[in-house]
Design an enzyme around this catalytic site. Structure first.
Site: not given
Length: 264
Positions: A40, A110, A151
Site C-alpha cells: 500500500e 479500497k 490493508c
C-alpha cells in the site's frame, strides 16, 4: 505459479521510493516470479503536506509500473497510490495491476477506510481525505483468479467471502499495517482469510519507521489454503518468493469442502 511479495519502507521521497520499488521488481523477475506484489502507498508514505498530487489511473504512477511490467515480462500488482477522487477534498486509495505487456488488467479502490481512535496510541481518520470504493475486483492472472483488497479491508471477512464465492483462488493484501496492531493481528487475520476461503493469500507490507511518527509491521508473507505460512519476509526491505500449487488448492477444497457446504 511463482509469486513474489515485495516489502518496502516508503518515506517522503517519491522518486527514491519508486527507485526501490523498481529494484525489488527486478529482483522478483530475476527470481522467476510470474507475479510481484507491492505494498500500500508504495510511492509515498510521509507527511500529508508533502504528498504528491493525486493522479488518474493513466498518469505517471501507472506509466512507471506499466513500463516495469512490460520490460520485465511479469505481472505487477502496484500496491496502491492516491488516485484522483470524487471531489477536491478526497482521493481514492487505488490498486492497479498490469499484465506482462504493460496493459492495465485490473483496478481496485479500497472499500473499508481506517478510521480508528486508540487513546494515547493512534488517531487516524482515513475517510477525512479518502473516499471509499464500492466494487469488488477479480481478475485472471495466469492460473490464478486474484481477488483484490487493501490493508484495513483485512478486518472485514465478508469481502473475502464474496471474492471466494465469485471465484477467487488468490487473495491479495497490500498493506501499511501499524506496528501496534500488526504484532497481534496481522498474521492471525491473514491466516483466517486463507482458511475460511480456502485461498492462497499474498500479503505485501510496508516495514519500519515512516514520517510522521508511524511504524509499520512488515512481515510480508504468503499463506496457503490450509492456513500454513509458506513464505515469510524478515524485518527488512526485500523480496520473498513462494510457489503456488493449484492442485493442492483443489485437493483442499475437495477433501474439506467448507465453501461448498456453506448455508448462508
Amino acid at each position: 505459479m511463482r509469486v513474489a511479495v515485495c516489502q518496502l519502507n516508503a518515506r517522503d521521497d517519491r522518486a527514491d521510493n519508486l527507485r526501490v520499488a523498481r529494484t525489488l521488481l527486478e529482483r522478483a523477475a530475476a527470481g522467476g516470479a510470474d507475479l510481484a506484489v507491492l505494498p500500500e502507498y508504495v510511492d509515498y508514505l510521509g507527511r500529508a503536506d508533502g504528498a504528491p498530487k493525486p493522479e488518474a489511473i493513466d498518469g505517471e504512477f501507472a506509466a512507471f509500473f506499466a513500463d516495469a511490467a512490460r520490460e520485465l515480462g511479469m505481472w505487477v500488482h502496484a500496491g496502491s497510490f492516491h488516485e484522483v477522487g470524487p471531489d477536491p477534498e478526497h482521493t481514492y486509495n487505488t490498486t492497479l495491476v498490469f499484465d506482462r505487456q504493460g496493459g492495465l488488467a485490473g483496478t481496485y479502490r479500497k472499500i473499508h477506510l481506517y478510521d480508528v481512535e486508540i487513546p494515547g496510541r493512534v488517531s487516524y481518520h482515513e475517510s477525512a481525505t479518502v473516499a471509499p470504493g464500492t466494487q469488488t475486483t477479480l481478475l485472471d492472472v495466469d492460473e490464478a483468479v486474484l481477488g483484490l483488497s487493501i490493508c484495513y479491508d483485512l478486518r472485514f471477512p465478508e469481502l473475502y467471502r464474496q471474492l471466494a464465492i465469485d471465484g477467487a483462488t488468490v487473495l491479495v493484501v497490500p498493506a501499511a499495517f501499524m506496528l501496534h496492531t500488526g504484532r497481534d493481528h496481522w498474521e492471525p487475520l491473514l491466516r483466517a482469510r486463507a482458511i475460511e476461503n480456502q485461498c492462497y493469500v499474498l500479503a505485501a507490507g510496508q516495514v519500519g519507521n515512516h514520517d510522521p511518527d508511524r511504524t509499520c509491521f512488515g512481515r510480508s508473507m504468503v499463506i496457503d489454503p490450509w492456513g500454513t505460512v509458506v513464505a515469510l519476509a524478515p524485518d527488512v526491505v526485500g523480496v520473498t518468493f513462494a510457489d503456488l500449487d493449484f492442485a493442492r488448492l483443489a485437493e483442499i477444497r475437495a477433501t474439506l469442502p467448507s465453501l461448498a457446504n456453506r448455508r448462508l
